[in-house]
Design an enzyme around this catalytic site. Structure first.
Site, short mmCIF file in Angstrom:
data_model
loop_
_atom_site.label_atom_id
_atom_site.label_comp_id
_atom_site.label_asym_id
_atom_site.label_seq_id
_atom_site.Cartn_x
_atom_site.Cartn_y
_atom_site.Cartn_z
N LYS A 98 -88.91 52.05 -19.55
CA LYS A 98 -87.87 52.06 -18.52
C LYS A 98 -87.25 50.69 -18.30
O LYS A 98 -86.07 50.60 -17.98
CB LYS A 98 -88.41 52.65 -17.22
CG LYS A 98 -89.17 51.70 -16.34
CD LYS A 98 -89.69 52.39 -15.11
CE LYS A 98 -90.94 51.71 -14.62
NZ LYS A 98 -90.70 50.41 -13.97
N ARG B 64 -103.69 44.51 -29.90
CA ARG B 64 -104.79 44.85 -29.00
C ARG B 64 -105.72 45.81 -29.71
O ARG B 64 -105.30 46.60 -30.54
CB ARG B 64 -104.24 45.55 -27.76
CG ARG B 64 -103.71 44.62 -26.73
CD ARG B 64 -103.21 45.46 -25.58
NE ARG B 64 -102.97 44.66 -24.39
CZ ARG B 64 -102.55 45.16 -23.26
NH1 ARG B 64 -102.32 46.45 -23.15
NH2 ARG B 64 -102.34 44.39 -22.22
N ARG C 2 -104.83 52.59 -15.91
CA ARG C 2 -103.53 52.10 -15.42
C ARG C 2 -102.57 53.26 -15.17
O ARG C 2 -101.85 53.29 -14.19
CB ARG C 2 -102.90 51.18 -16.47
CG ARG C 2 -103.01 49.72 -16.17
CD ARG C 2 -102.36 48.91 -17.25
NE ARG C 2 -100.92 48.71 -17.03
CZ ARG C 2 -100.09 48.28 -17.97
NH1 ARG C 2 -100.52 48.03 -19.18
NH2 ARG C 2 -98.82 48.11 -17.69
#
Ligand SMILES: [Zn+2]
Length: 228
Positions: free
Chosen positions: A15, A158, A169
């Protein structure tokens, strides 16, 4: 007449990228919470000083302070053209305050966009993100940049063991954002965009949805004002 857009969506939905693109294409001012807080701590307004003190203590910025900062920002001349908000409102109290501020500004409709991406895809994007080995800056999902844009150190992939962190999250996001989405969902200017598509497709769909929402909202407002 201006146009105001609130971009909602979980981390990894893209977004921020879409908000930036939309603002650029339509000549609107993009305001993200991160930018606001950075600017605010430089501006030294009373609300900014409170926000900075809280952040320095590792606390969240409370509604009242956040609203004051966004309000200051929205009332400046460069926001007259309209804004794309990214990261605000985060709570119903903030959403209600935004309605009041926009009413006072009286400058074009508010279109609310929810960028929706399946959880599996979000996990894939977020867990695969590259992160700076030095300062921890994360790259946008899918961005394979070799060096950190902030400090220039090497970006690394990662590892998969952060999937649980990503899921947590996302859970926190869903939990805190649901009431805000419910606050907006029944509006004629609420639209859902499929964020799982390629960025160009998302941008195209987003533009169509916004035009459609504006076409519905503007005659409604004119009618309600005519009846006063
Ligand atoms: Zn770095």
């Amino acid at each position: 007449m201006g146009l105001n857009v609130v971009m909602m969506g979980p981390p990894g939905a893209g977004k921020g990228t879409q908000a930036e693109r939309l603002a650029r294409e339509r000549g609107l001012l993009k305001i993200s919470t991160g930018d606001i807080l950075r600017d605010a701590s430089r501006d030294q307004t009373p609300a900014a000083i409170v926000a900075k003190a809280r952040m320095d203590r590792g606390e969240l910025v409370d509604d009242e302070t956040m609203i004051a900062i966004v309000r200051d920002r929205l009332m400046r001349p460069d926001a007259e053209v309209g804004v794309v908000l990214d990261g605000f409102p985060r709570t119903v109290v903030q959403a209600e305050a935004l309605d009041r501020i926009l009413e006072e500004r009286d400058n074009g409709p508010l279109v609310v966009i929810d960028v929706v991406v399946p959880e599996q895809e979000l996990v894939r994007r977020l867990a695969g993100r590259r992160i700076c080995s030095n300062c921890g800056t994360t790259a946008a999902p899918g961005d394979m940049v070799a060096n950190c844009t902030r400090c220039g150190n090497v970006m690394v992939q990662r590892t998969d063991d952060n999937q649980d962190v990503v899921l947590e999250r996302l859970k926190v996001y869903q939990h805190t954002t649901r009431p805000v989405l419910e606050y907006y969902r029944s509006r004629v200017t609420f639209r859902v965009v499929n964020g799982a598509q390629a960025p160009d497709r998302v941008a195209h769909e987003l533009n169509t949805l916004i035009d459609d929402a504006v076409a519905v909202a503007v005659p409604l407002k004119a009618a309600s004002e005519g009846s006063l």
